[in-house]
Design an enzyme around this catalytic site. Structure first.
Site, PDB file in Angstrom:
ATOM      1  CG  HIS A  88      -2.100  -0.970   1.123  1.00  0.00           C
ATOM      2  ND1 HIS A  88      -3.224  -0.957   0.617  1.00  0.00           N
ATOM      3  CD2 HIS A  88      -1.939  -2.340   1.640  1.00  0.00           C
ATOM      4  CE1 HIS A  88      -4.126  -2.079   0.907  1.00  0.00           C
ATOM      5  NE2 HIS A  88      -3.194  -2.855   1.523  1.00  0.00           N
ATOM      6  CG  ASN A 161      -8.028  -4.090   1.197  1.00  0.00           C
ATOM      7  OD1 ASN A 161      -7.207  -3.183   1.147  1.00  0.00           O
ATOM      8  ND2 ASN A 161      -7.507  -5.488   1.198  1.00  0.00           N
TER       9      ASN A 161
HETATM   10 FE1  HDD Z   1      -2.576  -4.705   5.378  1.00  0.00          FE
HETATM   11  C1  HDD Z   1      -1.079  -1.898   5.177  1.00  0.00           C
HETATM   12  C2  HDD Z   1      -5.506  -3.349   4.265  1.00  0.00           C
HETATM   13  C3  HDD Z   1      -4.122  -7.890   5.323  1.00  0.00           C
HETATM   14  C4  HDD Z   1      -0.008  -6.105   6.738  1.00  0.00           C
HETATM   15  N1  HDD Z   1      -3.223  -3.095   4.746  1.00  0.00           N
HETATM   16  C5  HDD Z   1      -2.378  -2.043   4.900  1.00  0.00           C
HETATM   17  C6  HDD Z   1      -3.284  -0.849   4.223  1.00  0.00           C
HETATM   18  C7  HDD Z   1      -4.452  -1.154   4.190  1.00  0.00           C
HETATM   19  C8  HDD Z   1      -4.475  -2.654   4.499  1.00  0.00           C
HETATM   20  C9  HDD Z   1      -5.436  -0.484   3.609  1.00  0.00           C
HETATM   21  C10 HDD Z   1      -2.663   0.639   4.028  1.00  0.00           C
HETATM   22  C11 HDD Z   1      -2.775   1.522   5.250  1.00  0.00           C
HETATM   23  C12 HDD Z   1      -2.274   2.840   4.885  1.00  0.00           C
HETATM   24  O1  HDD Z   1      -3.096   3.425   4.227  1.00  0.00           O
HETATM   25  O2  HDD Z   1      -1.554   3.407   5.482  1.00  0.00           O
HETATM   26  N2  HDD Z   1      -4.605  -5.708   4.937  1.00  0.00           N
HETATM   27  C13 HDD Z   1      -5.762  -4.700   4.633  1.00  0.00           C
HETATM   28  C14 HDD Z   1      -6.569  -5.631   4.467  1.00  0.00           C
HETATM   29  C15 HDD Z   1      -6.163  -6.993   4.764  1.00  0.00           C
HETATM   30  C16 HDD Z   1      -4.849  -6.839   5.306  1.00  0.00           C
HETATM   31  C17 HDD Z   1      -8.183  -5.171   4.183  1.00  0.00           C
HETATM   32  C18 HDD Z   1      -7.170  -8.207   4.953  1.00  0.00           C
HETATM   33  C19 HDD Z   1      -8.179  -8.145   5.252  1.00  0.00           C
HETATM   34  N3  HDD Z   1      -2.215  -6.735   6.010  1.00  0.00           N
HETATM   35  C20 HDD Z   1      -2.707  -7.873   5.909  1.00  0.00           C
HETATM   36  C21 HDD Z   1      -2.058  -9.175   6.584  1.00  0.00           C
HETATM   37  C22 HDD Z   1      -1.007  -8.519   6.987  1.00  0.00           C
HETATM   38  C23 HDD Z   1      -0.955  -6.886   6.699  1.00  0.00           C
HETATM   39  C24 HDD Z   1      -2.446 -10.248   6.637  1.00  0.00           C
HETATM   40  C25 HDD Z   1       0.032  -8.878   7.725  1.00  0.00           C
HETATM   41  C26 HDD Z   1      -0.235  -9.986   8.661  1.00  0.00           C
HETATM   42  N4  HDD Z   1      -0.857  -4.063   5.935  1.00  0.00           N
HETATM   43  C27 HDD Z   1       0.198  -4.855   6.627  1.00  0.00           C
HETATM   44  C28 HDD Z   1       1.325  -3.915   6.758  1.00  0.00           C
HETATM   45  C29 HDD Z   1       0.792  -2.667   6.229  1.00  0.00           C
HETATM   46  C30 HDD Z   1      -0.485  -2.783   5.647  1.00  0.00           C
HETATM   47  C31 HDD Z   1       2.665  -4.615   6.285  1.00  0.00           C
HETATM   48  C32 HDD Z   1       2.097  -1.867   5.452  1.00  0.00           C
HETATM   49  C33 HDD Z   1       2.135  -0.533   5.638  1.00  0.00           C
HETATM   50  C34 HDD Z   1       1.188  -0.365   6.871  1.00  0.00           C
HETATM   51  O3  HDD Z   1       0.791  -1.697   7.271  1.00  0.00           O
HETATM   52  O4  HDD Z   1       0.897   0.709   7.479  1.00  0.00           O
HETATM   53  O5  HDD Z   1       1.682  -3.831   8.302  1.00  0.00           O
END
Ligand code: HDD
Length: 707
Positions: A88, A161
């Protein structure tokens, strides 16, 4: 080179050289031709006399280490970048508010849902998932829909999402999924695309991803605007009321302007024409006062329903169809302010699924549980220390009182002696204490069982809901899904991966599988993949899953591109503008020169786009209203021919003055269909705008795609 050209004075910008410089009160401002401006200072507040030249010995001599202004400026610049989000990375954020339509006290004691009409500030960040920060907006990708509510009882982050399901069921697979989706590690490409071997290899080896695969191959992943898409909290959460009674809930965001996507060929071209298409669209809408709005919907259900439902409500690869548990609309969110500074707000905002407020709680969804670890962890790396909660965009708007202290960049430093508890200092001097009444209390769900690495039995039906999604689509949407699979798998070089994906599709829909196989020229049809568990049944279609069945009722918030030339009929242009305004739509003029055109009545109007920089993909519908001489000119301009050809191929409504025929003929559009509407006067303009409410003349699409 003479010494003169290197003299500092020669490099002074005119504004500074011309300025009558004097110090304002306290030495903080000086007078320039344009009025009072602040004096430039270093980070230490020292006024700067020369920001154009480094300090050196003589005009051609060596630079001096003593130049603290240069060193400080360069040091800060060298450290301007922080790591981009690991997923993202590309996003855009805006401020707004949420207000409930009614009190939800019977369901939850979450403070933001208690009082009808009370506004809670929010910050929303939209994003794409796979691409880097500079990747184009129209990549085929899931869109992040992350909302931070600054409630009276702390921050609640609903990190969702624009698709209600996810690829995987267990967070332990997330690093694999993201590695497979992003650029391949040896070559560093493709950027922001899932159309490559690694991605489809992983997906085809992960049957749990099949439902999501159908969603991402639909037009949901190429939205026309961030304003025209839904958002979903995805997981099942809990709501808990003041008596401690818990219900299950799924969160939905419904756009007031209805759903709308572009077609794939349009997305491909938009990425070149305007890589910031979605970002710009949001900026333009909010800056012009056309505030986008979503309604919050809840699907509320109890243990009893969860027991009977043929899927596991803890499985993030499944939905609960709206026809089974209706979405109750409980409030609205309005985005009414763009950020002041992109880095400070959009880049530094840190969402964490673990940010939850009293009255809302987690469930055991193994994806959600894993996310609760990952978000906090990733913010530490990205924002450089544990005090990122002090950054204004992340700080709650209520007092923060605890004994956490110090660390990098500590901004909030408590006064006094006490930094632990229990303590015996008493009263205010003793610092904050817990509150049994107000504090967050976890719902006391009963849990027991053996420690295992295992998934629940019901998680193993990977195809029933994928099929339900597919059969819920209109024929046009089904064709787009088939075409998307064919496109993506055509970019996969390993034949066995293509075949493996088709073998899964046979369990979703035979016609889809055969269509994809045929589109790929696959040769022998592979046998259907062996399902892990017999599929539940043929589930009934769910109309809520279709974009086209949930489009807008009008042309509001959409954009009409009008191709004009010198001599364009002024009255007709005015009529189009009036009709568009009545619909709440925007009009942009596209002309041979951006300086504008002289209309039939002698008035001149500026254009928004020069024709070679304003392709029709930027618009929801187009009107082509040149004069005869203008049409003859456009007929010799390749980009004008592209303008009408693309509008035609993308099934757009095309309004046209009689003279436009010359351009159409040269562009090869000699068989106009019912999506072409003649424009004579005001009545025609109204009829044209009314036709545009359907957004596309889909009947044409089958005529323009032979393979
Ligand atoms: Fe995630 C970012 C949504 C599964 C780990 N995720 C991130 C963002 C969104 C989502 C909208 C961007 C936030 C922003 O604008 O700063 N992610 C989802 C949704 C998921 C999902 C709807 C499933 C239902 N994500 C998911 C899993 C993991 C992560 C299973 C790890 C176990 N996601 C992350 C992260 C991020 C992230 C690595 C990257 C940047 C951040 O968090 O701030 O932690």
């Amino acid at each position: 080179m003479s010494n003169d050209t290197l003299r500092g004075d020669a490099l002074q910008p005119a504004t500074i050289a011309d300025a009558e410089i004097h110090r304002g009160a306290g030495g903080e401002t000086h007078q320039l031709a344009g009025g009072e401006v602040p004096v430039l200072t270093t980070q230490q507040g020292i006024p700067v006399a020369d920001d154009q030249n480094t300090l050196r010995v003589g005009p051609r001599g060596p630079a001096l280490l003593e130049d603290f202004h240069f060193r400080e400026k360069m040091f800060h610049f060298d450290h301007e970048r922080i790591p981009e989000r690991v997923v993202h990375a590309r996003g855009v954020g805006a401020h707004g508010f949420f207000e409930p339509y009614e009190s939800l006290a019977e369901l939850t004691h979450a403070d933001l849902f208690q009082r009808k009409g009370e506004r809670t500030p929010v910050f929303l960040r939209f994003s794409t998932v796979a691409g880097n920060k500079g990747s184009p907006d129209l990549a085929r990708d899931v869109r992040g829909f992350a909302v931070k509510f600054y409630t009276q009882e702390g921050n609640w982050d609903l990190v969702g999402n624009n698709i209600p399901v996810f690829f995987i069921q267990d967070a332990i697979k997330f690093p694999d999924l993201i590695h497979a989706a992003k650029q391949e590690p040896d070559r560093g490409f493709p950027q922001a695309q899932t159309a490559h071997d690694n991605f489809w290899d992983f997906i085809s080896l992960s049957p749990e991803a099949m439902h999501m695969a159908l969603w991402i191959m639909s037009d949901r992943t190429i939205p026309r605007s961030l304003r025209f898409m839904e958002g979903f909290g995805v997981h099942t959460f809990r709501l808990v009321n003041a008596e401690g009674r818990a219900s299950f809930v799924k969160f939905h965001w419904k756009p007031k302007l209805g759903l709308q996507s572009v077609v794939w060929n349009e997305a491909v071209k938009l990425n070149g024409a305007d890589p910031d298409f979605h970002r710009r669209d949001l900026w333009d809408a909010i800056q012009s006062g056309d505030f986008p709005e979503w309604e919050l919907g809840l699907q509320v259900f109890d243990e009893d329903f969860a027991e009977k439902f043929p899927f596991d409500v803890l499985d993030a690869t499944k939905i609960i169809p709206e026809e089974l548990v209706p979405v109750r609309i409980v409030g609205r969110m309005v985005l009414d302010r763009m950020v002041d500074n992109f880095f400070a707000e959009t880049e530094q905002v840190a969402f964490c699924t673990q940010n939850i407020v009293p009255g809302i709680d987690f469930t055991n969804d193994p994806l959600l549980q894993g996310r609760n670890f990952s978000y906090l962890d990733t913010q530490l790396k990205r924002l450089g220390g544990p005090n990122f909660t002090h950054i204004p965009i992340n700080a709650p708007k209520v007092p923060v009182r605890n004994f956490q202290q110090d660390g990098h960049m500590a901004m909030r430093n408590p006064k006094g002696r006490v930094n632990y508890e229990p303590n015996s200092w008493g009263g205010a001097a003793g610092g904050p204490r817990e509150s049994r009444e107000r504090g967050f209390r976890t719902h006391p769900a009963q849990e027991s069982g053996a420690k295992l690495r295992i998934r629940p039995e019901l998680f193993a039906d990977h195809y029933s809901q994928a099929r339900q999604f597919y059969v819920s689509q209109t024929p046009v949407e089904r064709t787009h899904i088939k075409d998307a699979f064919v496109f993506e798998l055509s970019k996969v070089e390993t034949l066995s991966i293509r075949a493996r994906m088709v073998s899964h599709l046979r369990n979703v829909d035979e016609a889809l599988a055969w269509g994809v196989a045929e589109g790929l020229g696959l040769g022998d049809m592979p046998p259907a993949a062996e399902p892990a568990r017999p599929v539940v049944a043929d589930l009934p279609p769910s109309p809520a899953l279709s974009i086209l069945r949930n489009g807008p009722k009008d042309f509001k918030g959409r954009k009409l591109g009008v191709l004009v030339t010198d001599g364009t009929d002024a009255a007709l242009l005015q009529a189009l503008q009036a009709a568009a305004e009545a619909e709440g739509a925007l009009v942009e003029l596209v002309a041979p020169r951006v300086g504008g055109v002289t209309l039939s009545d002698g008035t001149t109007v500026p254009a928004k786009q020069k024709v070679n920089g304003g392709p029709s993909v930027l618009y929801d519908a187009v009107a082509v209203i040149p004069s005869e001489a203008g049409a003859a000119l456009l007929a010799r301009e390749a980009t004008a021919k592209d303008f009408v050809n693309d509008a035609y191929a993308h099934a757009k409504f095309i309004g046209h003055a009689p003279a436009a025929q010359a351009l159409f003929r040269k562009a090869g559009l000699d068989e106009p269909d019912a999506g072409f509407l003649p424009l004579g006067g005001a009545a025609d303009a109204k009829a044209f705008l009314a036709a545009c409410r359907q957004l596309r003349f889909w009947e044409r699409e089958a005529q323009v795609h032979a393979v």
